[in-house]
Write an enzyme that holds these catalytic residues in place. Structure first.
Site, mmCIF file in Angstrom:
data_model
loop_
_atom_site.group_PDB
_atom_site.id
_atom_site.type_symbol
_atom_site.label_atom_id
_atom_site.label_comp_id
_atom_site.label_asym_id
_atom_site.label_seq_id
_atom_site.Cartn_x
_atom_site.Cartn_y
_atom_site.Cartn_z
ATOM 1 N N ASP A 8 44.542 39.004 39.755
ATOM 2 C CA ASP A 8 44.082 39.413 41.095
ATOM 3 C C ASP A 8 45.166 39.469 42.169
ATOM 4 O OD1 ASP A 8 41.781 39.238 39.643
ATOM 5 O OD2 ASP A 8 40.750 37.858 40.978
ATOM 6 N N LYS A 10 36.885 43.376 37.137
ATOM 7 C CA LYS A 10 35.827 42.380 36.990
ATOM 8 C C LYS A 10 35.041 42.224 38.282
ATOM 9 C CE LYS A 10 39.077 38.608 38.021
ATOM 10 N NZ LYS A 10 38.480 37.964 39.191
ATOM 11 N N CYS A 41 40.113 32.009 40.658
ATOM 12 C CA CYS A 41 40.185 32.990 39.570
ATOM 13 C C CYS A 41 41.228 32.640 38.508
ATOM 14 C CB CYS A 41 40.442 34.383 40.143
ATOM 15 S SG CYS A 41 39.068 34.975 41.162
#
Length: 234
Positions: free
Chosen positions: A9, A122, A176
């Protein structure tokens, strides 16, 4: 041993100065991550990206006041898996971020994207949070359960490539990156988190709690300098 690097990310909305959910110093990670991406010891280099619909359950403005303040408020989230509809858990609310198709969802240009072999998008199911690149917030790993949340069966791809070890970097370390590293271990891979290649939403107690969870899951905490000795190559 066959190792994979997962860059988690590293997107505009998670990076200063303009990210809607900017993690302090996130953009400064790029040189360390790029050095790891260039390392010949990795068989596969993966980048995950949040790719949310505008009506995502984690977005604070999608809930009525007064319980809709980002960072401080939580709502109750229900497991979307068939037969598990009675399973719930609290979900922290966030500012709107990484909406599919917006500039904030893009990988930051400082990351050497030419080295990325596979992208995993995602968090695509509006009903459920997905921090990990493997599974949603309820731990649903099965690709049939997860198919509305993520566009790649990461466990399947890594297994097909013969990957044995996974190294995770990026943001945020206490959300994450942690969840991806824990799920990598849960999926049967040896899992490591490169500590100097991540930054956290809550860098104090949040990161200390994350480290406790990582260690309990069998995830190794390593530095980028230690990667050389672990994966070999030049």
């Amino acid at each position: 041993m066959k190792a994979a690097l997962i860059v988690v990310d590293m997107q505009e909305d998670f990076c200063p100065p303009n990210g809607s959910l900017a993690v302090h110093e996130a953009r400064t990670l790029a040189p360390t991550i790029n050095a790891l991406l260039s390392h010949k010891g990795f068989t596969l280099r993966v980048a995950s990206q949040d790719n949310h619909p505008a009506d995502h359950i984690s977005f604070a403005p999608n809930h009525p006041p007064p319980n809709n303040l980002p960072f401080t408020c939580t709502i109750t989230m229900t497991n979307p898996a068939p037969g598990k509809e009675t399973e719930t858990k609290p979900q922290r609310l966030w500012p709107v971020h990484c909406v599919a198709g917006t500039p904030g969802a893009a990988l930051i240009p400082e990351i050497d994207a030419a080295k990325i072999d596979l992208y995993v998008r995602k968090g695509m199911d509006a009903r459920v949070e997905m921090y990990s690149a493997f599974a949603d917030a309820f731990g649903n790993l099965d690709k049939e359960v997860n198919r509305s949340s993520v566009d790649v069966d990461l466990r399947g791809v890594l297994s097909e490539q013969g990957i044995t070890d996974v190294f995770c970097v990026g943001v945020a370390g206490d959300y994450c990156v942690k969840s991806t590293a824990v799920d990598a271990a849960r999926a049967g891979f040896r899992s490591f988190l490169v500590e100097d290649a991540t930054r956290c939403v809550d860098p104090g107690e949040g990161w200390e709690e994350a480290k406790r969870e990582l260690k309990a899951a069998g995830v190794g905490l390593v530095s980028s300098a230690e990667v050389e000795g672990l994966v070999g190559g030049v």
